[in-house]
Design a protein around this motif. Structure first.
Motif, PDB file in Angstrom:
ATOM      1  N   THR A  53      -6.997  -7.391  -4.033  1.00 45.06           N
ATOM      2  CA  THR A  53      -8.052  -9.088  -4.776  1.00 45.06           C
ATOM      3  C   THR A  53      -6.911 -10.076  -5.048  1.00 45.06           C
ATOM      4  O   THR A  53      -5.740  -9.414  -5.512  1.00 45.06           O
ATOM      5  CB  THR A  53      -8.624  -8.560  -5.269  1.00 45.06           C
ATOM      6  N   ASN A  79     -10.200   1.329  -9.481  1.00 48.70           N
ATOM      7  CA  ASN A  79      -9.009   0.724 -10.241  1.00 48.70           C
ATOM      8  C   ASN A  79      -7.519   0.916 -10.855  1.00 48.70           C
ATOM      9  O   ASN A  79      -6.365   0.410 -10.920  1.00 48.70           O
ATOM     10  CB  ASN A  79      -9.198  -1.123 -10.296  1.00 48.70           C
ATOM     11  N   GLU A  87       0.814  -1.111  -0.487  1.00 45.89           N
ATOM     12  CA  GLU A  87       0.188  -0.046   0.094  1.00 45.89           C
ATOM     13  C   GLU A  87       1.165   1.398   0.144  1.00 45.89           C
ATOM     14  O   GLU A  87       0.638   2.279  -0.223  1.00 45.89           O
ATOM     15  CB  GLU A  87      -1.180   0.287   0.819  1.00 45.89           C
ATOM     16  N   TYR A 147      -7.836   1.874   0.500  1.00 49.54           N
ATOM     17  CA  TYR A 147      -7.008   0.209  -0.321  1.00 49.54           C
ATOM     18  C   TYR A 147      -7.934  -0.625  -0.474  1.00 49.54           C
ATOM     19  O   TYR A 147      -8.329  -1.271   1.270  1.00 49.54           O
ATOM     20  CB  TYR A 147      -5.848   0.943   0.581  1.00 49.54           C
ATOM     21  N   THR A 148      -7.460  -1.596  -1.258  1.00 47.16           N
ATOM     22  CA  THR A 148      -7.912  -3.026  -1.349  1.00 47.16           C
ATOM     23  C   THR A 148      -6.909  -3.568  -2.320  1.00 47.16           C
ATOM     24  O   THR A 148      -6.120  -3.248  -2.522  1.00 47.16           O
ATOM     25  CB  THR A 148      -9.428  -2.960  -2.022  1.00 47.16           C
ATOM     26  N   SER A 164     -16.531   1.659  -3.668  1.00 47.63           N
ATOM     27  CA  SER A 164     -17.477   0.453  -2.683  1.00 47.63           C
ATOM     28  C   SER A 164     -18.556   1.589  -2.328  1.00 47.63           C
ATOM     29  O   SER A 164     -18.997   2.770  -2.248  1.00 47.63           O
ATOM     30  CB  SER A 164     -16.439   0.056  -2.051  1.00 47.63           C
TER      31      SER A 164
END
Length: 579
Positions: free
Chosen positions: A183, A215, A65, A180-181, A174
């Motif tokens: 996947t 993204n 991150e 921050y994500t 979302s």
């Protein structure tokens, strides 16, 4: 080659008349544009500790991150479904590749932005940034963030293989806001290519690490935080996600960080196809324009629709044709351009890297005939339609065979023209009984072989007079020819003016869209929106009738035509002048 003949002419016979016309704007379902308007996140963490390689780069997912950034933009944008937005906000992702603040993102995130705000992990205030370079066709951009000493990422060096574990990092939108994500997925296809409405990329990675709006521009990484590619799009229906592959991205990024744009004219574009103010429009919609770029200097504005570039008509609703021309042109090379201004349908022509746009005509006052209706046989404005036929009304069509044969059928059925020729090596012509007074014409049709020999030709014909005509022929094997036919009494002689092979043709009985331009002495042939060939010939300077033809190597060829349109080429003659 000479062929003896007795011309056989017969009017078409209607079988079934159907008068349904569906016109709609085609939305791109294959890829979602990953840009959204959203307030900035408030990140309050202050500790920055990074597990690093010897080079100092981040080497684990826990610290990933710190090298991934959230990018906010402000600029003037215009979307196809919306009005002009001044100081509109957008949101995307990027990742740092140099501790000096050099970061990578997508062109569609930053192109046309007048202000960039970049949020760094562990900081409570955004930093400013500037765009160093863009590549609109590969959908890449490099920015420089104010400051120094940033965490950064490095590239994955081994071969990229299917099944490799991968991760998508970024700041998607979302219901809980932006944050921050990460996947997880695998590489499902390590190499491919796409021509979409928002990108034309020669080398992509298809993967299953879920991408969501926001993204865009973020990294696709391994478990050791090594970069495989730059995420740019997804297909939510098929659960497929796409990244610009490392091998395409790296050399382009190196040029961009040096301040050199690559394969760019300075637009943030979307391929469009549909109706605008009652007119059929296809081309590249300009969402925004980069200040100081060739597009800006020639007068391109947000909301313009680029319909022609160079000699090409941008006819498939993607960036494919546009990017082919940009990639094959030299930096600074003048490129002819025709645009339609979306607010008033005025037509402008000019050049990138040349004379600025100047208004040449308008489409606003041109009436679009319904299918089956006659437009204007004296049409002379770009885009004006001579006629548009859906074959519900066959009265204006007649047929001719060369050499003479009675064993054929030419009928309309269900809104389609159905041609059948029984003997082999006989050409069946179907012409629209109208002499066009304008010397320039663009003709289009959608044709499909229904049954018969695999060796066959399907053709468009223009400038038909008693003296001869031009024929644009596609073979069943993907070859093409542009013919000059001369008629002398009962004899036809032909000359091949240009020929070649193309992968643009759909084989195995699939439908193909054919288009031909006869403008001055220039003849251009398109198959499924791709220009396959062109040539010059002044034997027949203009006018005459237009139509279609079929020819089979063996007996029993049947072909269906869904529509036929004849119009004045948009931008004619300006768009078709050869350099």
């Amino acid at each position: 080659m000479e062929t003896g003949l007795t011309i056989h002419i017969r009017k078409l016979v209607p079988v079934l008349l159907v008068s349904v016309l569906i016109l709609s704007i085609l939305a791109c379902n294959a890829v979602n544009l990953l840009v959204a308007i959203t307030p900035a996140p408030q990140i309050t963490a202050t500790v920055v500790t990074t597990a690093t390689a010897a080079s100092g780069a981040v080497r684990n997912l826990e610290d990933l991150e710190k090298a991934v950034v959230h990018i906010e933009t402000e600029g003037t944008y215009r979307e196809p479904s919306e009005g002009l937005k001044v100081d509109a906000e957008g949101s995307g992702t990027g990742f740092i590749i140099d501790p000096a603040g050099i970061a990578v993102t997508n062109n569609h995130v930053v192109a046309g932005a007048t202000l960039l705000r970049v949020w760094i992990s562990g900081e409570t205030e955004p930093r400013s940034a500037v765009v160093l370079g863009t590549s609109e066709c590969s959908d890449l951009a490099v920015i420089e963030i104010d400051g120094d000493g940033f965490a950064f990422l490095e590239w994955y060096e081994p071969e990229i293989r299917a099944g490799l574990d991968v991760y998508t990092a970024g700041f998607p939108i979302s219901g809980a806001g932006i944050g921050y994500t990460l996947t997880k997925g695998i590489v499902s296809k390590p190499q491919g290519s796409v021509n979409w409405s928002v990108a034309s990329v020669d080398n992509i990675i298809e993967h299953t690490a879920r991408i969501n709006p926001g993204n865009s521009g973020g990294p696709l990484v391994t478990g050791e935080a090594l970069v495989l590619g730059v995420n740019f799009g997804f297909n939510s229906t098929l659960d497929q996600n796409y990244a610009v592959a490392r091998d395409e991205a790296r050399p382009i990024i190196e040029k961009l960080r040096g301040g050199t744009d690559v394969n760019s004219l300075g637009i943030n574009g979307i391929g469009v196809q549909g109706q605008l103010q009652g007119r059929e429009i296809v081309g590249v919609w300009v969402r925004s324009v980069k200040a100081g770029s060739p597009a800006d200097l020639t007068g391109i504005r947000p909301g313009d629709i680029i319909t022609h570039l160079g000699e090409e008509r941008l006819s498939d609703g993607t960036l494919g044709g546009y990017c082919t021309i940009v990639r094959t042109s030299q930096p600074g090379q003048p490129i002819d351009v025709t645009v339609i201004r979306s607010d008033n349908l005025d037509v402008y022509t000019g050049q990138f890297n040349g004379p600025a746009l100047a208004r040449t005509s308008t489409m606003q006052d041109l009436a679009t005939p319904a299918a089956g209706d006659l437009g204007n046989p004296n049409a002379n404005q770009p885009g004006e339609i001579f006629f548009k036929a859906d074959f519900d009304e066959p009265d204006n069509w007649y047929t001719t065979t060369v050499p003479n044969s009675e064993d054929y059928e030419a009928t309309t059925d269900g809104g389609k023209l159905r041609l059948f020729i029984e003997p082999k090596e006989v050409t069946l012509y179907t012409f629209y009984e109208l002499d066009l007074n304008n010397p320039d014409v663009r003709i289009e049709t959608l044709a499909q072989k229904i049954e018969g020999p695999n060796s066959n030709n399907i053709s468009l014909v223009c400038r038909v007079t008693d003296a001869g005509f031009y024929e644009f022929s596609m073979t069943s094997g993907g070859y093409w020819n542009i013919y000059l036919y001369k008629v002398d009494g009962d004899k036809y002689t032909y000359t091949v003016l240009s020929s070649g092979a193309s992968t643009a043709a759909e084989l195995m009985n699939k439908p193909n869209e054919l288009a031909a331009v006869c403008a001055g002495d220039l003849l251009i042939f398109y198959i499924n929106g791709v220009k396959v060939g062109s040539t010059n010939d002044s034997t027949f300077p203009g006018g005459g009738e237009v139509g279609v033809s079929i020819w089979g190597k063996a007996v029993g060829l049947r072909v269906e035509f869904e529509y036929f349109t004849a119009s004045v080429p948009v931008g004619s003659p300006f768009s078709f002048n050869q350099q």
